[in-house]
Design a protein around this motif. Structure first.
Motif, PDB file in Angstrom:
ATOM      1  N   GLY A   1       0.809  -1.219   0.000  1.00 51.87           N
ATOM      2  CA  GLY A   1       0.000   0.000   0.000  1.00 51.87           C
ATOM      3  C   GLY A   1       0.836   1.259   0.000  1.00 51.87           C
ATOM      4  O   GLY A   1       0.567   2.216  -0.727  1.00 51.87           O
TER       5      GLY A   1
ATOM      6  N   LEU B   1       2.594   4.115  -3.249  1.00 52.68           N
ATOM      7  CA  LEU B   1       1.907   5.387  -3.076  1.00 52.68           C
ATOM      8  C   LEU B   1       2.863   6.541  -3.341  1.00 52.68           C
ATOM      9  O   LEU B   1       3.932   6.604  -2.745  1.00 52.68           O
TER      10      LEU B   1
ATOM     11  N   GLU C   1      -9.868   4.017  -6.170  1.00 48.29           N
ATOM     12  CA  GLU C   1      -8.401   3.990  -6.120  1.00 48.29           C
ATOM     13  C   GLU C   1      -7.904   3.428  -4.787  1.00 48.29           C
ATOM     14  O   GLU C   1      -7.006   2.574  -4.758  1.00 48.29           O
TER      15      GLU C   1
ATOM     16  N   ARG D   1      -5.733   0.017  -4.216  1.00 42.08           N
ATOM     17  CA  ARG D   1      -4.440   0.076  -3.529  1.00 42.08           C
ATOM     18  C   ARG D   1      -4.403  -0.843  -2.305  1.00 42.08           C
ATOM     19  O   ARG D   1      -3.332  -1.276  -1.884  1.00 42.08           O
TER      20      ARG D   1
ATOM     21  N   VAL E   1      -2.168  -1.889  -9.691  1.00 41.47           N
ATOM     22  CA  VAL E   1      -1.865  -0.504  -9.323  1.00 41.47           C
ATOM     23  C   VAL E   1      -0.885   0.141 -10.289  1.00 41.47           C
ATOM     24  O   VAL E   1      -1.118   1.256 -10.768  1.00 41.47           O
TER      25      VAL E   1
ATOM     26  N   TYR F   1      -2.574   3.340 -11.787  1.00 37.41           N
ATOM     27  CA  TYR F   1      -2.528   4.480 -10.883  1.00 37.41           C
ATOM     28  C   TYR F   1      -1.084   4.979 -10.727  1.00 37.41           C
ATOM     29  O   TYR F   1      -0.138   4.212 -10.909  1.00 37.41           O
TER      30      TYR F   1
ATOM     31  N   SER G   1       2.428   5.674  -9.263  1.00 32.73           N
ATOM     32  CA  SER G   1       3.223   4.993  -8.245  1.00 32.73           C
ATOM     33  C   SER G   1       4.703   5.210  -8.556  1.00 32.73           C
ATOM     34  O   SER G   1       5.064   5.513  -9.696  1.00 32.73           O
TER      35      SER G   1
END
Length: 389
Positions: A131, A135, A324, A328, A372, A376, A378
């Motif tokens: 996680g 991020l 999202e 995640r 992810v 998204y 990262s």
């Protein structure tokens, strides 16, 4: 592992990881895959080049501690308190739902009642490492996403500590009510102690000797590990102590310098963590566990985003943000691995049930990482458009 072989073991781990990581980047795969695969190859159930995985696991635990410390450095205490209040319902609701799903799946696969309960407990949590590692930490418009993810993971850590206390109580002589509750009472003591020490000791030392960068680096590591050990002495997790060590320093201007300095050290130990995950897995049990592990992994990957999206919408988060955060957090946790190891070690569950949990963790680590990094922002995204440090 003999003492003289540690350097050779590190040579095998990091050289092998570098080779596989190169192949992973050429084929557009996440680097975590390379680290887990090299562990499976070199570990005792592969070619057996490295047999003492317990030592590597202990060393790699430092990476998780540094990860939580760096995370704390990016969290303002006032924002953290607000987010914890907001996320409590989501953390509790999702934990109960996945406890029920895991228990039902365990019964369906023919495990005992206790094994089904422990499988359910293992499904309750999402991975702090996955996680947080995936991020972005420096992009302002992702700060709210980060606060939500962190708030949920911290609340899950508290629930995980309670689960681990129950498991440890089967091995411990202290089975009293106070022995179980003491760690929860210790949490505010740890937080207050951390804030006072930072205000009256740590910051004064930093201000006096801020010209000596080596000293700041040393002080930061000592502070992080000191709070981690204090937390463990109080019955909490070392990770929680490290996190609050970071939060206590977050209001200081030096916090971002410390965070930048410690990132390479964190990555070194995290490579060892993922290596130890792959090395600890008994490949001889694959035939017995493959079907339940794959089905459980599919259930986790498919249902966690849906459940988190639904619960986050109940606290007025927008749909895009809720999806999202759900993706995640769409895996199980390193706490799940710890639950499997402890329960198997105390004969609460058999090796098959333990390896079902371990295999589900590895599969969900890998699949959710793919989801992810391809969708998204990262730090390890394959696409330049999505790569954010």
């Amino acid at each position: 592992m003999a003492e003289h072989s540690i350097v050779f073991s590190f040579f095998l781990i990091f050289t092998g990881a570098a080779v596989l990581a190169s192949a992973a980047l050429y084929t557009r795969q996440p680097l975590l895959v390379a680290y887990i695969v090299i562990g499976a190859i070199l570990g005792p159930y592969g070619v057996g080049s490295i047999s003492d995985t317990a030592l590597m696991t202990d060393i790699s635990h430092i990476g998780i501690i540094f990860l939580l410390f760096l995370l704390g450095l990016d969290m303002q205490p006032s924002h953290l308190v607000q987010m914890l209040k907001k996320a409590t319902w989501v953390a509790l609701g999702s934990s109960l739902i996945f406890m029920a799903i895991g228990y039902g799946a365990g019964v369906l696969f023919g495990f005992t009642q206790l094994e089904a309960v422990i499988i359910g407990a293992a499904l309750m949590f999402s991975s702090t490492i996955i996680g947080i590692k995936l991020l972005p930490t420096t992009v302002l418009h992702h700060r709210h996403t980060g606060e939500l993810v962190v708030g949920l993971l911290l609340l899950q850590d508290v629930i995980a500590i309670i689960v681990l206390l129950v498991l440890y109580s089967g091995q411990s002589e202290d089975t009293s009510w106070f022995g179980m509750v003491k760690p929860l009472l210790a949490l505010p003591v740890l937080i207050i102690m951390g804030l006072l020490l930072v205000k009256h000791v740590v910051l004064k030392l930093i201000q006096r000797f801020d010209r000596f960068h080596e000293y700041i680096f040393l002080l930061a590591i000592g502070w992080c590990l000191g709070m981690a050990e204090a937390a463990q002495a109080m019955g909490l997790s070392a990770e929680m102590g490290a996190f609050f060590a970071g939060v206590a320093l977050a209001t200081s201007p030096i916090s971002q310098y410390i965070a930048t300095s410690l990132k390479p050290l964190r990555d070194f130990f995290l490579i060892l963590f993922f290596f130890s995950v792959g090395a600890s897995f008994n490949l001889g049990l694959v035939g017995e566990i493959i079907v339940p592990s794959i089905l459980l992994a599919i259930a986790v990957i498919a249902l966690k985003p849906l459940v988190f999206r639904f619960l986050l919408r109940t606290i007025k988060e927008n749909d895009k943000m809720a999806w999202e955060v759900g993706f995640r957090l769409g895996q199980i946790s390193e706490f799940s691995l710890l639950i499997a190891y402890i329960a198997a070690g105390s004969a609460m569950i058999g090796q098959v049930a333990s390896h079902v949990i371990q295999a589900t963790a590895i599969l969900t680590f890998l699949i959710s990482t793919y989801v992810v990094i391809f969708n998204y922002p990262s730090p390890i995204a394959i696409s330049d458009k999505l790569r954010r440090d």
